[in-house]
Design a protein around this motif. Structure first.
Motif, PDB file in Angstrom:
ATOM      1  N   ILE A  26      13.074 -18.366  24.038  1.00  0.00           N
ATOM      2  CA  ILE A  26      12.022 -18.946  23.117  1.00  0.00           C
ATOM      3  C   ILE A  26      12.617 -19.158  21.763  1.00  0.00           C
ATOM      4  N   VAL A  27      12.516 -20.441  21.397  1.00  0.00           N
ATOM      5  CA  VAL A  27      13.164 -20.613  19.868  1.00  0.00           C
ATOM      6  C   VAL A  27      11.921 -20.937  19.070  1.00  0.00           C
ATOM      7  N   ILE A  28      11.898 -20.336  17.901  1.00  0.00           N
ATOM      8  CA  ILE A  28      10.538 -20.428  16.975  1.00  0.00           C
ATOM      9  C   ILE A  28      11.329 -20.727  15.561  1.00  0.00           C
ATOM     10  N   VAL A  29      10.709 -21.919  15.182  1.00  0.00           N
ATOM     11  CA  VAL A  29      11.055 -22.324  13.637  1.00  0.00           C
ATOM     12  C   VAL A  29      10.039 -21.875  12.753  1.00  0.00           C
ATOM     13  N   SER A  30      10.441 -21.119  11.344  1.00  0.00           N
ATOM     14  CA  SER A  30       9.512 -20.640  10.459  1.00  0.00           C
ATOM     15  C   SER A  30       9.747 -21.087   9.224  1.00  0.00           C
ATOM     16  N   PRO A  31       8.871 -21.463   8.379  1.00  0.00           N
ATOM     17  CA  PRO A  31       9.138 -21.903   7.100  1.00  0.00           C
ATOM     18  C   PRO A  31       9.267 -20.639   6.236  1.00  0.00           C
ATOM     19  N   GLY A  32       8.936 -19.405   6.861  1.00  0.00           N
ATOM     20  CA  GLY A  32       8.793 -18.182   6.131  1.00  0.00           C
ATOM     21  C   GLY A  32      10.188 -17.726   5.847  1.00  0.00           C
ATOM     22  N   CYS A  33      10.173 -16.231   5.602  1.00  0.00           N
ATOM     23  CA  CYS A  33      11.320 -15.465   5.310  1.00  0.00           C
ATOM     24  C   CYS A  33      11.585 -14.341   6.383  1.00  0.00           C
ATOM     25  N   MET A  59      14.678 -16.899  16.470  1.00  0.00           N
ATOM     26  CA  MET A  59      13.708 -17.317  15.479  1.00  0.00           C
ATOM     27  C   MET A  59      14.798 -18.152  14.374  1.00  0.00           C
ATOM     28  N   LEU A  60      14.529 -19.265  13.901  1.00  0.00           N
ATOM     29  CA  LEU A  60      15.132 -20.090  12.880  1.00  0.00           C
ATOM     30  C   LEU A  60      14.367 -20.281  11.580  1.00  0.00           C
ATOM     31  N   SER A  61      14.683 -19.327  10.458  1.00  0.00           N
ATOM     32  CA  SER A  61      13.828 -19.570   9.305  1.00  0.00           C
ATOM     33  C   SER A  61      14.425 -20.623   8.291  1.00  0.00           C
ATOM     34  N   LEU A  62      13.387 -21.336   7.832  1.00  0.00           N
ATOM     35  CA  LEU A  62      13.997 -22.436   6.865  1.00  0.00           C
ATOM     36  C   LEU A  62      13.926 -21.755   5.414  1.00  0.00           C
ATOM     37  N   GLY A  63      13.323 -20.692   5.136  1.00  0.00           N
ATOM     38  CA  GLY A  63      13.525 -19.975   3.717  1.00  0.00           C
ATOM     39  C   GLY A  63      14.647 -19.238   3.684  1.00  0.00           C
ATOM     40  N   LEU A  64      14.835 -18.906   2.487  1.00  0.00           N
ATOM     41  CA  LEU A  64      16.158 -18.101   1.920  1.00  0.00           C
ATOM     42  C   LEU A  64      15.934 -16.772   2.464  1.00  0.00           C
ATOM     43  N   PRO A  65      17.258 -16.053   2.743  1.00  0.00           N
ATOM     44  CA  PRO A  65      17.290 -14.884   3.368  1.00  0.00           C
ATOM     45  C   PRO A  65      16.791 -13.770   2.284  1.00  0.00           C
ATOM     46  N   PRO A  66      15.931 -12.958   2.727  1.00  0.00           N
ATOM     47  CA  PRO A  66      15.255 -11.947   1.798  1.00  0.00           C
ATOM     48  C   PRO A  66      16.254 -10.805   1.415  1.00  0.00           C
ATOM     49  N   LEU A  67      16.044  -9.770   0.632  1.00  0.00           N
ATOM     50  CA  LEU A  67      17.069  -8.795   0.045  1.00  0.00           C
ATOM     51  C   LEU A  67      16.768  -7.719   1.004  1.00  0.00           C
ATOM     52  N   VAL A  69      15.524  -5.940   5.055  1.00  0.00           N
ATOM     53  CA  VAL A  69      15.834  -6.153   6.528  1.00  0.00           C
ATOM     54  C   VAL A  69      14.586  -7.236   7.134  1.00  0.00           C
ATOM     55  N   ALA A  70      15.280  -8.094   7.733  1.00  0.00           N
ATOM     56  CA  ALA A  70      14.164  -9.037   8.525  1.00  0.00           C
ATOM     57  C   ALA A  70      14.553  -9.476   9.769  1.00  0.00           C
ATOM     58  N   PRO A  71      13.724  -9.753  10.719  1.00  0.00           N
ATOM     59  CA  PRO A  71      12.331  -9.895  10.472  1.00  0.00           C
ATOM     60  C   PRO A  71      11.592  -8.405  10.629  1.00  0.00           C
ATOM     61  N   PHE A  72      10.414  -8.640  10.030  1.00  0.00           N
ATOM     62  CA  PHE A  72       9.628  -7.213  10.190  1.00  0.00           C
ATOM     63  C   PHE A  72       7.970  -7.737  10.087  1.00  0.00           C
ATOM     64  N   PHE A  73       7.339  -6.977  10.822  1.00  0.00           N
ATOM     65  CA  PHE A  73       6.033  -7.095  11.107  1.00  0.00           C
ATOM     66  C   PHE A  73       5.181  -5.833  10.455  1.00  0.00           C
ATOM     67  N   LEU A  74       4.173  -6.605   9.690  1.00  0.00           N
ATOM     68  CA  LEU A  74       3.305  -5.680   9.020  1.00  0.00           C
ATOM     69  C   LEU A  74       2.009  -5.436   9.581  1.00  0.00           C
ATOM     70  N   TYR A  75       1.587  -4.224   9.849  1.00  0.00           N
ATOM     71  CA  TYR A  75       0.475  -3.749  10.276  1.00  0.00           C
ATOM     72  C   TYR A  75      -0.729  -3.038   9.397  1.00  0.00           C
ATOM     73  N   LYS A  76      -1.908  -3.670   9.433  1.00  0.00           N
ATOM     74  CA  LYS A  76      -2.598  -2.845   8.551  1.00  0.00           C
ATOM     75  C   LYS A  76      -3.572  -2.019   9.606  1.00  0.00           C
ATOM     76  N   VAL A  77      -3.785  -0.868   9.418  1.00  0.00           N
ATOM     77  CA  VAL A  77      -4.495   0.282  10.233  1.00  0.00           C
ATOM     78  C   VAL A  77      -5.423   1.083   9.589  1.00  0.00           C
ATOM     79  N   ASP A  78      -6.493   1.017  10.227  1.00  0.00           N
ATOM     80  CA  ASP A  78      -7.547   1.926   9.295  1.00  0.00           C
ATOM     81  C   ASP A  78      -7.437   3.589   9.893  1.00  0.00           C
ATOM     82  N   PRO A  79      -7.060   4.306   8.985  1.00  0.00           N
ATOM     83  CA  PRO A  79      -6.793   5.702   9.544  1.00  0.00           C
ATOM     84  C   PRO A  79      -8.051   6.312   9.947  1.00  0.00           C
TER      85      PRO A  79
END
Length: 117
Positions: A26-33, A59-67, A69-79
């Motif tokens: 699977i190839v994904i094109v993303s505008p994000g970083c 994944m191919l990102s059209l944005g600039l590389p961040p400073l 580690v990328a990619p990473f997923f953010l989770y919001k968890v209710d403790p």
């Protein structure tokens, strides 16, 4: 969610073969970083489906590389889900204060950045 929709097409790769679904990648094109806020359960299901079926993801990102580690997923968890101290009378605004953010680096996804030189 988009990856899971594609996985539904590739799930029955052995039935009615045609040249549109001959590869398992699977190839994904993303505008994000490369930072994505995702549902933890859905990300786990997606990872398991990709590992079970042997499908790779690029994944191919059209944005600039961040400073960072990328990619990473953010989770919001209710403790309170884990402590059984959930206040059913609390409104959504109070619950948002108790959400904790965790991150995970998905090693099953390769991320490349486009060069605008």
């Amino acid at each position: 969610e988009a990856i899971n929709i594609t996985l539904n097409l590739l799930h029955f790769h052995y039935l009615d073969r045609d040249l549109y679904r001959s590869g398992n990648s699977i190839v994904i094109v993303s505008p994000g970083c490369g930072v994505f806020e995702v549902d933890q359960g859905l990300a786990g299901i997606t990872k398991q489906r990709m590992m079970d079926n042997g499908i790779g993801s690029d994944m191919l990102s059209l944005g600039l590389p961040p400073l960072h580690v990328a990619p990473f997923f953010l989770y919001k968890v209710d403790p309170s889900k884990f402590n059984n101290m959930k206040n059913k009378n609390a409104d959504d605004k109070q619950r948002m204060n108790y959400l904790k953010t965790y991150f995970e680096v998905p090693h099953w996804m390769n991320l490349s950045f486009i060069s605008y030189d």
